[in-house]
Design an enzyme around this catalytic site. Structure first.
Site, PDB file in Angstrom:
ATOM      1  N   PRO A  77      47.093  35.653  39.321  1.00 32.44           N
ATOM      2  CA  PRO A  77      46.676  34.663  40.371  1.00 32.44           C
ATOM      3  C   PRO A  77      45.716  35.407  41.281  1.00 32.44           C
ATOM      4  CG  PRO A  77      48.940  35.591  40.778  1.00 32.44           C
ATOM      5  CD  PRO A  77      48.482  36.024  39.226  1.00 32.44           C
ATOM      6  N   ASP A  78      44.906  34.699  42.083  1.00 31.05           N
ATOM      7  CA  ASP A  78      44.216  35.250  43.161  1.00 31.05           C
ATOM      8  C   ASP A  78      44.767  35.166  44.653  1.00 31.05           C
ATOM      9  OD1 ASP A  78      43.660  32.655  43.884  1.00 31.05           O
ATOM     10  OD2 ASP A  78      41.550  32.526  43.728  1.00 31.05           O
ATOM     11  N   PHE A  79      43.904  35.490  45.685  1.00 28.39           N
ATOM     12  CA  PHE A  79      44.811  35.689  46.885  1.00 28.39           C
ATOM     13  C   PHE A  79      44.815  34.145  47.519  1.00 28.39           C
ATOM     14  CE2 PHE A  79      44.316  40.220  48.938  1.00 28.39           C
ATOM     15  CZ  PHE A  79      45.511  40.495  47.719  1.00 28.39           C
ATOM     16  N   ARG A  80      43.723  33.448  47.288  1.00 37.30           N
ATOM     17  CA  ARG A  80      43.417  32.263  48.192  1.00 37.30           C
ATOM     18  C   ARG A  80      43.629  30.900  47.699  1.00 37.30           C
ATOM     19  NH1 ARG A  80      41.386  36.018  52.132  1.00 37.30           N
ATOM     20  NH2 ARG A  80      41.125  37.775  50.722  1.00 37.30           N
ATOM     21  N   ASN A 151      38.490  44.039  41.550  1.00 42.32           N
ATOM     22  CA  ASN A 151      39.940  43.945  40.692  1.00 42.32           C
ATOM     23  C   ASN A 151      40.625  45.025  40.431  1.00 42.32           C
ATOM     24  OD1 ASN A 151      39.358  41.034  41.119  1.00 42.32           O
ATOM     25  ND2 ASN A 151      38.560  40.819  39.035  1.00 42.32           N
ATOM     26  N   ASP A 153      43.009  44.803  37.920  1.00 44.45           N
ATOM     27  CA  ASP A 153      43.759  44.491  36.874  1.00 44.45           C
ATOM     28  C   ASP A 153      43.125  45.302  35.387  1.00 44.45           C
ATOM     29  OD1 ASP A 153      41.331  43.121  35.990  1.00 44.45           O
ATOM     30  OD2 ASP A 153      42.037  41.287  36.771  1.00 44.45           O
ATOM     31  N   HIS A 170      38.236  48.923  44.390  1.00 43.02           N
ATOM     32  CA  HIS A 170      39.387  49.120  45.222  1.00 43.02           C
ATOM     33  C   HIS A 170      40.408  49.848  44.402  1.00 43.02           C
ATOM     34  CE1 HIS A 170      38.166  45.314  47.697  1.00 43.02           C
ATOM     35  NE2 HIS A 170      37.577  46.515  48.026  1.00 43.02           N
TER      36      HIS A 170
END
Ligand code: CNA
Length: 326
Positions: A77-80, A151, A153, A170
């Site tokens: 899932p993304d954040f938004r 990302n 991941d 990040h």
């Protein structure tokens, strides 16, 4: 990573100081005028125009910027995105912004939501998407200067994009450290704890073990600024995919290429109008826009459509077919 910044935010000045310190100074008026006087590079400001530019031989150094949107079709899932984002998952914890789970002060108070989110995106459970393979294809064609990802991941590595072509802005889950005594832990050790829904605790002192991913307020790694200084002056096409371009200073990267450099956004919606960098954000609607193109839809569909226009359909199919992560 650093957080959302406004133009008045003192953080913006800190980012600019860092870009300058590592060799990417703020352009002068004269620099900007010189860039603006250069000839338009696209024969047409359209998706097709971008494809012709890529195959023209004039486009040799492509920089790709990505975010959570290139991994959503892998099941992360993304954040938004409403209904599916981590944002919704984390509202269960009474958090008003997804950002809180990546804030160090909040983490020290309550690390649980972070580890719930970490479980959702933890490396080893997911396969790269068509979008990751498209970036790998650019690398195989000798056109990828660098892929900057927000990302955590690690799916770009799984797709075979090599470390020298990658900037994980990040951080990543590769290692972790005890917040109290700084003892280092491996990704595998932390994985076992997270998958068992436990908060990883130091075997020496019982401190919380935090994976080495960037939190809001953490400084960006020096490598981020060093590579930006190396790459952005020679970038001749910027491709931006699957990001809302909200988190700074990452978002400001779109304003680090010269004002004549074409920029392609492949995303569900337009974004990146205001990015607080040295040059303007996207200007798709500007009357004399000479370089910004938006393709709206999923990044996977956008990559397939672009590969088609480039005449790379067969190569792309083979690359995906031959990947051992299918
Ligand atoms: P975001 O703010 O959640 O934005 C994602 C963007 O991608 C939005 O504009 C979406 O509409 C768009 N989008 C989602 N799915 C697709 C799709 N299939 N095709 C096209 N567009 C799509 O995420 P950002 O990356 O911009 O925000 C930065 C944060 C999110 C970084 O610090 C990441 O570490 C963090 N994050 C990472 C992951 C991951 O590693 N996969 C997952 C969730 C959050």
């Amino acid at each position: 990573m650093d957080g959302k910044a406004t133009s008045k935010d003192p953080q913006v000045a800190v980012f600019e100081e860092n870009f300058e310190r590592f060799g990417l100074p703020y352009p002068t008026e004269q620099d900007l005028e010189r860039e603006a006087r250069r000839e338009q590079r696209l024969d047409d400001v359209s998706f097709e125009g971008i494809a012709r530019y890529i195959t023209s031989g004039k486009c040799k150094n492509i920089v790709v910027l990505t975010g959570a949107g290139i991994s959503t079709t892998a099941g992360i899932p993304d954040f938004r995105t409403p209904g599916s984002g981590l944002f919704n998952v984390l509202q269960t914890y009474g958090l008003t912004t997804a950002r809180s789970i990546f804030e160090i002060d909040y983490f020290q108070m309550n690390p649980k939501p972070f580890f719930v989110a970490a479980k959702a995106v933890y490396p080893g459970q997911f396969k790269p998407t068509i979008s990751h393979y498209f970036i790998k294809l650019l690398q195989n064609k000798g056109l990828l200067l660098r892929h900057y990802t927000q990302n955590i991941d690690t799916l770009e590595r799984v797709a075979g994009i090599t470390g020298d072509h990658l900037m994980e802005a990040h951080g990543s889950f590769h290692t972790g450290h005890c917040m109290a005594c700084n003892k280092e832990y491996s990704q595998d050790w932390i994985r076992v704890e997270i998958m068992a829904d436990k908060i990883p605790r130091c075997t020496e002192c019982d401190g919380v073990v935090k994976p080495d991913i960037g939190f809001f307020g953490d400084p960006m790694p020096d490598k981020f600024y060093q590579l930006a200084a190396e790459d952005f002056p020679k970038c001749d096409l910027l491709i931006v995919m699957g990001t809302s371009l909200i988190v700074q200073p990452f978002a400001s990267l779109i304003a680090r290429v010269s004002v004549d450099t074409p920029r392609l956004l492949i995303n569900r919606e337009k974004c990146g109008y205001e990015v607080h960098g040295p040059r303007p954000g996207f200007q798709f609607e500007l009357k004399d826009n000479k370089r910004d193109v938006a393709w709206l839809g999923t990044t996977d569909d956008g990559c397939l459509a672009l590969a088609d226009l480039l005449g790379w359909k067969e190569h792309f199919r083979q690359l995906i077919e031959n990947s051992d992560t299918k």
